[in-house]
Design a protein around this motif. Structure first.
Motif, mmCIF file in Angstrom:
data_model
loop_
_atom_site.group_PDB
_atom_site.id
_atom_site.type_symbol
_atom_site.label_atom_id
_atom_site.label_comp_id
_atom_site.label_asym_id
_atom_site.label_seq_id
_atom_site.Cartn_x
_atom_site.Cartn_y
_atom_site.Cartn_z
ATOM 1 N N THR A 199 4.428 11.163 -10.553
ATOM 2 C CA THR A 199 3.380 10.935 -9.557
ATOM 3 C C THR A 199 2.610 12.233 -9.326
ATOM 4 O O THR A 199 3.170 13.322 -9.397
ATOM 5 C CB THR A 199 3.951 10.451 -8.207
ATOM 6 N N ILE A 200 1.321 12.076 -9.070
ATOM 7 C CA ILE A 200 0.482 13.235 -8.775
ATOM 8 C C ILE A 200 -0.156 12.998 -7.404
ATOM 9 O O ILE A 200 -0.739 11.936 -7.161
ATOM 10 C CB ILE A 200 -0.594 13.429 -9.862
ATOM 11 N N PRO A 201 -0.002 13.966 -6.481
ATOM 12 C CA PRO A 201 -0.544 13.763 -5.132
ATOM 13 C C PRO A 201 -2.073 13.721 -5.110
ATOM 14 O O PRO A 201 -2.732 14.400 -5.898
ATOM 15 C CB PRO A 201 -0.022 14.970 -4.343
ATOM 16 N N TYR B 145 2.652 9.114 5.297
ATOM 17 C CA TYR B 145 2.989 9.034 3.879
ATOM 18 C C TYR B 145 1.792 9.406 3.016
ATOM 19 O O TYR B 145 0.785 8.704 3.027
ATOM 20 C CB TYR B 145 3.470 7.620 3.530
ATOM 21 N N ASP B 146 1.909 10.496 2.269
ATOM 22 C CA ASP B 146 0.793 10.921 1.443
ATOM 23 C C ASP B 146 0.666 10.040 0.216
ATOM 24 O O ASP B 146 1.631 9.471 -0.268
ATOM 25 C CB ASP B 146 0.946 12.396 1.065
ATOM 26 N N SER C 4 -4.433 2.593 7.207
ATOM 27 C CA SER C 4 -4.000 2.272 8.571
ATOM 28 C C SER C 4 -3.155 3.442 9.069
ATOM 29 O O SER C 4 -2.635 4.228 8.279
ATOM 30 C CB SER C 4 -3.176 0.982 8.598
ATOM 31 N N PHE C 5 -3.030 3.537 10.406
ATOM 32 C CA PHE C 5 -2.232 4.637 10.955
ATOM 33 C C PHE C 5 -0.735 4.463 10.664
ATOM 34 O O PHE C 5 0.021 5.413 10.776
ATOM 35 C CB PHE C 5 -2.513 4.811 12.449
ATOM 36 N N HIS D 117 0.796 -1.237 0.000
ATOM 37 C CA HIS D 117 0.000 0.000 0.000
ATOM 38 C C HIS D 117 0.824 1.281 0.000
ATOM 39 O O HIS D 117 0.283 2.376 -0.165
ATOM 40 C CB HIS D 117 -0.971 -0.019 1.182
ATOM 41 N N ARG D 118 2.115 1.143 0.237
ATOM 42 C CA ARG D 118 2.963 2.343 0.209
ATOM 43 C C ARG D 118 3.590 2.478 -1.167
ATOM 44 O O ARG D 118 4.250 1.563 -1.645
ATOM 45 C CB ARG D 118 4.050 2.196 1.267
ATOM 46 N N PRO D 119 3.388 3.637 -1.844
ATOM 47 C CA PRO D 119 3.968 3.806 -3.179
ATOM 48 C C PRO D 119 5.489 3.688 -3.124
ATOM 49 O O PRO D 119 6.125 4.280 -2.257
ATOM 50 C CB PRO D 119 3.545 5.218 -3.596
#
Ligand SMILES: [Mn+2]
Length: 370
Positions: free
Chosen positions: A251-253, A235-236, A229-230, A210-212
């Motif tokens: 990447t686009i936020p 991490y945005d 999840s917390f 789940h983390r890019p």
């Protein structure tokens, strides 16, 4: 041609009993806007469309709206199943939808399916376990064998541009794949696959983590579009856009409807105007209270200012301390064994029993004698 790489939508997910459906609707609309603004030619969803194998009606509706919008705009959409999806249910109606540019490949049937869009070959590999591949290749034992064997038995023309969609746990020797708490980890941890299985591809569009993160210049996890999840609070989230001319990645936020944040302080501090107004008080929060005294109805108090508190915790509970025992008293005046008994109580929350006390006494005597 440009494509957008998405994964791990987990539509229908509940996080700490809060339904994420409005957050998901909101983020998918934002993604549709990005697709329009960036003139995207194809959409990739690398698995975990839904959170549950039998998704709720509202979850199916949200994804249906997303696909319909893309089909209306004539943007081809490529979807594989993830470990959370039911392959058969996700694949329902997929043959009919192909005519409208929605390509779902969710049940592994022994072949790596290819779809050509412009000058790019997209290979679609649904989430596989060794047992699912053994039907076709009986010698397969591990997850890595499974994926390697499927790719080795596919005719890939390396003079062309090739992309693969996959939803597996990929690792690279000497580097750590950053996980978070919202992924389900397989028991025993034998699900990892070495990155080299994808050496033949110009770009590997991964889902599952789940983390890019990019594992190499051409192998990437785009991450989930929302924090689930917390452990992901810091991490945005982003979407990944790939230009197939040179396979460069941009990447686009993403801006969520509610952010997930962790805050810590005394109740007075947490409920002060400065802290409340410092960010959106509707965010999903994990609050740690540092107060040493008990607070009556602490959850009601914090919810009056922050309606979406997901978790409330007292710092002293985390340490397992009982109130008042924070420092050793009587150092220099108390005998050593009594100081150790105090330390034991501080660590364990109970008095030391006589058997252990005797053991401590004899050890201390031995130390002194020597
Ligand atoms: Mn996932």
């Amino acid at each position: 041609m440009k494509f957008i790489h998405l994964s791990d939508l987990h539509i229908g997910k509940r996080v700490n009993e809060f339904s994420m459906i409005n957050d998901q609707k909101y983020i998918l609309e934002q993604i549709l806007n990005i697709i329009a603004n960036e003139e995207i030619n194809a959409v990739i969803v690398s698995g975990d469309v839904y959170d549950k194998s039998i998704p709720a009606v509202e979850a199916v509706t949200v994804f249906d709206d997303f696909l319909t919008e893309l089909a209306t705009k004539d943007i081809p959409t490529l979807i594989i199943s993830g470990n959370h999806d039911s392959p058969e249910r996700l694949g329902f109606g997929s043959k009919i939808m192909q005519n409208n540019g929605v390509h779902i490949y969710s049940v592994f049937d022994g072949e790596l399916h290819k779809l050509k869009i412009d000058d790019v070959n997209f290979y679609m590999l649904p989430f596989v376990k060794p047992i699912m591949v053994r039907r076709f290749y009986p010698e397969v034992e591990t997850y890595e064998d499974a994926v390697r064997t499927i790719i080795e038995n596919t005719d890939i023309d390396k003079s062309q541009k090739n992309v693969i969609l996959s939803h597996q746990f990929i690792t690279k020797t000497g580097a750590e794949t950053m996980r978070s708490d919202s992924e389900s980890v397989s028991v025993g941890g034998l699900d990892n696959i070495d990155i080299s299985v994808f050496d033949d591809f110009d770009y590997t569009a991964l889902g599952h983590i789940h983390r890019p993160q990019s594992l190499s210049e051409k192998v990437r996890y785009c991450g989930s579009p929302l924090k689930y999840s917390f452990s992901e609070a810091k991490y945005d989230k982003t979407v990944t856009i790939v230009d197939a001319d040179d396979f460069s990645v941009q990447t686009i936020p993403l801006k969520p409807l509610h952010d997930m944040r962790m805050i810590k302080g005394s109740i007075e501090n947490i409920l002060s105007k400065e802290v409340i107004n410092a960010a959106d008080s509707d965010d999903y929060l994990h609050i740690t209270l540092t107060d040493k005294d008990n607070i009556i109805d602490a959850m009601d108090k914090v919810r009056s200012a922050y309606p979406n508190v997901m978790q409330l915790e007292f710092e002293r509970d985390m340490k397992g301390n009982t109130k008042g025992v924070y420092e050793a008293t009587g150092v220099g005046t108390k005998p050593d064994n009594e100081l150790f008994y105090d330390f034991y109580k501080l660590q364990n929350g109970v008095e030391i029993d006589s058997e252990k006390a005797e053991l401590v006494d004899s050890i201390l005597e031995e130390v002194k004698e020597n």
